[in-house]
Write a protein that holds these residues in place. Structure first.
Motif, PDB file in Angstrom:
ATOM      1  N   HIS A  21      11.027   0.007 -10.159  1.00  0.00           N
ATOM      2  CA  HIS A  21      12.090   1.335 -10.278  1.00  0.00           C
ATOM      3  C   HIS A  21      12.979   0.698 -11.231  1.00  0.00           C
ATOM      4  CE1 HIS A  21      10.172   1.870  -5.633  1.00  0.00           C
ATOM      5  NE2 HIS A  21       9.948   3.417  -6.843  1.00  0.00           N
ATOM      6  N   ILE A  22      13.659  -0.082 -10.451  1.00  0.00           N
ATOM      7  CA  ILE A  22      14.305  -0.947 -11.911  1.00  0.00           C
ATOM      8  C   ILE A  22      13.484  -1.331 -13.481  1.00  0.00           C
ATOM      9  CG2 ILE A  22      15.624  -2.927 -12.303  1.00  0.00           C
ATOM     10  CD1 ILE A  22      16.630  -3.112  -9.023  1.00  0.00           C
ATOM     11  N   ARG A  23      12.509  -1.951 -12.853  1.00  0.00           N
ATOM     12  CA  ARG A  23      11.934  -2.055 -14.429  1.00  0.00           C
ATOM     13  C   ARG A  23      11.949  -1.033 -15.199  1.00  0.00           C
ATOM     14  NH1 ARG A  23       7.931  -3.826 -12.050  1.00  0.00           N
ATOM     15  NH2 ARG A  23       8.800  -6.384 -11.736  1.00  0.00           N
ATOM     16  N   ALA A  24      11.841   0.133 -14.387  1.00  0.00           N
ATOM     17  CA  ALA A  24      11.445   1.859 -14.935  1.00  0.00           C
ATOM     18  C   ALA A  24      12.612   2.381 -15.661  1.00  0.00           C
ATOM     19  CB  ALA A  24      10.788   2.888 -14.808  1.00  0.00           C
ATOM     20  N   SER A  25      13.504   1.540 -15.107  1.00  0.00           N
ATOM     21  CA  SER A  25      15.371   2.655 -15.485  1.00  0.00           C
ATOM     22  C   SER A  25      15.914   1.936 -16.576  1.00  0.00           C
ATOM     23  CB  SER A  25      16.258   2.503 -14.031  1.00  0.00           C
ATOM     24  OG  SER A  25      17.753   3.557 -14.325  1.00  0.00           O
ATOM     25  N   LYS A  26      15.754   2.632 -17.558  1.00  0.00           N
ATOM     26  CA  LYS A  26      17.257   1.776 -18.701  1.00  0.00           C
ATOM     27  C   LYS A  26      18.109   1.563 -18.525  1.00  0.00           C
ATOM     28  CE  LYS A  26      18.633   2.902 -23.454  1.00  0.00           C
ATOM     29  NZ  LYS A  26      18.467   3.932 -24.988  1.00  0.00           N
ATOM     30  N   LYS A  27      18.770   2.326 -17.068  1.00  0.00           N
ATOM     31  CA  LYS A  27      20.064   2.696 -17.397  1.00  0.00           C
ATOM     32  C   LYS A  27      20.718   1.159 -16.135  1.00  0.00           C
ATOM     33  CE  LYS A  27      22.531   6.690 -15.376  1.00  0.00           C
ATOM     34  NZ  LYS A  27      22.165   7.898 -14.075  1.00  0.00           N
ATOM     35  N   LEU A  28      19.682   0.945 -15.316  1.00  0.00           N
ATOM     36  CA  LEU A  28      19.994  -0.531 -14.398  1.00  0.00           C
ATOM     37  C   LEU A  28      19.818  -0.978 -14.819  1.00  0.00           C
ATOM     38  CD1 LEU A  28      17.285   0.040 -11.292  1.00  0.00           C
ATOM     39  CD2 LEU A  28      20.069   0.162 -11.030  1.00  0.00           C
ATOM     40  N   LYS A  29      19.073  -1.524 -16.607  1.00  0.00           N
ATOM     41  CA  LYS A  29      18.836  -2.578 -16.910  1.00  0.00           C
ATOM     42  C   LYS A  29      19.891  -3.084 -18.089  1.00  0.00           C
ATOM     43  CE  LYS A  29      14.376  -2.703 -18.361  1.00  0.00           C
ATOM     44  NZ  LYS A  29      12.390  -1.841 -18.420  1.00  0.00           N
ATOM     45  N   GLU A  30      20.542  -1.686 -18.313  1.00  0.00           N
ATOM     46  CA  GLU A  30      22.424  -1.907 -19.149  1.00  0.00           C
ATOM     47  C   GLU A  30      23.355  -2.230 -18.196  1.00  0.00           C
ATOM     48  OE1 GLU A  30      22.772   2.214 -20.557  1.00  0.00           O
ATOM     49  OE2 GLU A  30      20.865   1.324 -22.729  1.00  0.00           O
ATOM     50  N   MET A  31      23.188  -1.867 -17.226  1.00  0.00           N
ATOM     51  CA  MET A  31      24.252  -2.218 -16.472  1.00  0.00           C
ATOM     52  C   MET A  31      24.325  -3.880 -15.782  1.00  0.00           C
ATOM     53  SD  MET A  31      23.539   0.021 -12.909  1.00  0.00           S
ATOM     54  CE  MET A  31      24.010   1.636 -13.025  1.00  0.00           C
ATOM     55  N   THR A  32      23.653  -5.185 -16.371  1.00  0.00           N
ATOM     56  CA  THR A  32      23.615  -6.027 -15.985  1.00  0.00           C
ATOM     57  C   THR A  32      24.711  -6.359 -16.918  1.00  0.00           C
ATOM     58  OG1 THR A  32      21.727  -6.629 -17.242  1.00  0.00           O
ATOM     59  CG2 THR A  32      21.926  -6.475 -14.994  1.00  0.00           C
ATOM     60  N   ARG A  33      24.675  -5.733 -18.646  1.00  0.00           N
ATOM     61  CA  ARG A  33      25.223  -6.724 -19.223  1.00  0.00           C
ATOM     62  C   ARG A  33      27.017  -7.077 -19.311  1.00  0.00           C
ATOM     63  NH1 ARG A  33      22.563  -3.037 -23.702  1.00  0.00           N
ATOM     64  NH2 ARG A  33      19.851  -3.068 -24.056  1.00  0.00           N
ATOM     65  N   PRO A  34      27.402  -6.422 -19.152  1.00  0.00           N
ATOM     66  CA  PRO A  34      28.812  -6.287 -18.443  1.00  0.00           C
ATOM     67  C   PRO A  34      29.525  -7.666 -18.030  1.00  0.00           C
ATOM     68  CG  PRO A  34      28.538  -4.027 -18.458  1.00  0.00           C
ATOM     69  CD  PRO A  34      27.406  -5.227 -18.613  1.00  0.00           C
ATOM     70  N   ILE A  35      28.637  -8.145 -16.764  1.00  0.00           N
ATOM     71  CA  ILE A  35      28.760  -9.164 -15.858  1.00  0.00           C
ATOM     72  C   ILE A  35      28.805 -10.227 -16.400  1.00  0.00           C
ATOM     73  CG2 ILE A  35      27.126  -8.418 -14.344  1.00  0.00           C
ATOM     74  CD1 ILE A  35      30.238 -10.275 -13.312  1.00  0.00           C
TER      75      ILE A  35
ATOM     76  N   PRO B  35      24.458 -18.630 -18.389  1.00  0.00           N
ATOM     77  CA  PRO B  35      25.215 -17.284 -17.715  1.00  0.00           C
ATOM     78  C   PRO B  35      24.589 -16.346 -16.632  1.00  0.00           C
ATOM     79  CG  PRO B  35      25.703 -16.565 -20.005  1.00  0.00           C
ATOM     80  CD  PRO B  35      25.046 -18.616 -20.141  1.00  0.00           C
ATOM     81  N   VAL B  36      22.752 -15.973 -17.454  1.00  0.00           N
ATOM     82  CA  VAL B  36      22.486 -15.758 -15.992  1.00  0.00           C
ATOM     83  C   VAL B  36      22.046 -16.455 -14.976  1.00  0.00           C
ATOM     84  CG1 VAL B  36      19.779 -14.221 -16.250  1.00  0.00           C
ATOM     85  CG2 VAL B  36      21.407 -14.078 -18.154  1.00  0.00           C
TER      86      VAL B  36
END
Length: 233
Positions: free
Chosen positions: A132-146, A169-170
């Motif tokens: 479900h995370i893999r299919a969600s563009k929104k979830l992937k983009e959420m990781t960028r700020p941290i 950093p990852v």
């Protein structure tokens, strides 16, 4: 005096329709679905139970989310967003590198401890291999700020000579989350096997300090620290 026609017209008037606040309704469904999925998983999560607790029809749930899978994805997006929004208030850029690393560790530990349902939900998504995370563009983009925040702290620390170069950093984010996540996800099994206290306030406070220490010791520039200690001796 009312005429017969007027009375008849008034009697046939329908009561005013109470319009739903769509965004509020959607949010309430998500909050209830979050609790349901975190407790029972995707397969065991019951949309009838979600509808009953939200005081809506199941048809309305599928009007907003189309399928149970889409509802689960939306719940994941909401759960991760809660953490990502909180991370924005860390203001790591305003802290010295060591203080920033420790603040990041303490925040992550505190968030997981305060949100065990979030930990369970992430565990459930791992059972589903993250599809479900893999299919969600929104979830992937959420990781960028941290990740960007962590990268900035590392860069400043390297520039100041207090953090060793070459840290991804990852990878650092992953190591920190592994430590904090374990303290919640594996608490009961670890306590049962080793008779270890992981639940009391004292034990949690000690673990919080240990994780912050571990993270800082991992990133710090030991050569710089050794030189500093030698100059003072």
């Amino acid at each position: 005096m009312r005429t017969k026609e007027k009375r008849a017209a008034e009697d046939t008037k329908q009561p005013p329709v109470r319009r739903r606040d769509k965004e509020r309704t959607r949010r309430e469904i998500l909050e209830i679905a979050f609790a349901e999925f975190a407790e029972n998983g995707l397969a065991g999560g019951n949309t009838d139970a979600i509808a009953a607790r939200a005081n809506v029809t199941k048809r309305l749930i599928f009007y907003y989310f189309n399928t149970k899978e889409e509802l689960f994805t939306a719940v994941l997006e909401m759960a991760y967003a809660k953490m990502r929004i909180a991370e924005q208030d860390l203001h790591l850029e305003a802290l010295e590198p060591e203080a920033a690393i420790r603040r990041l560790a303490e925040f992550t530990f505190d968030f997981d401890q305060a949100n065990p349902e979030y930990v369970r939900l992430v565990t459930i998504e791992n059972i589903h291999r993250g599809r479900h995370i893999r299919a969600s563009k929104k979830l992937k983009e959420m990781t960028r700020p941290i990740v960007s925040q962590i990268a900035a702290v590392l860069d400043r620390g390297v520039g100041a000579g207090v953090i060793r170069p070459g840290i991804d950093p990852v990878e650092l984010h992953m190591s920190l989350n592994a430590l904090c996540f374990f303290s919640v996800a594996n608490r009961h099994t670890f306590e049962a096997q080793f008779a270890a206290d992981m639940s009391s306030q004292k034990a949690r406070a000690q673990r919080r300090v240990e994780i912050a220490d571990l993270l800082w010791r991992y990133v710090r520039n030991d050569q710089r620290a050794a030189k500093s200690a030698a100059s003072k001796s």
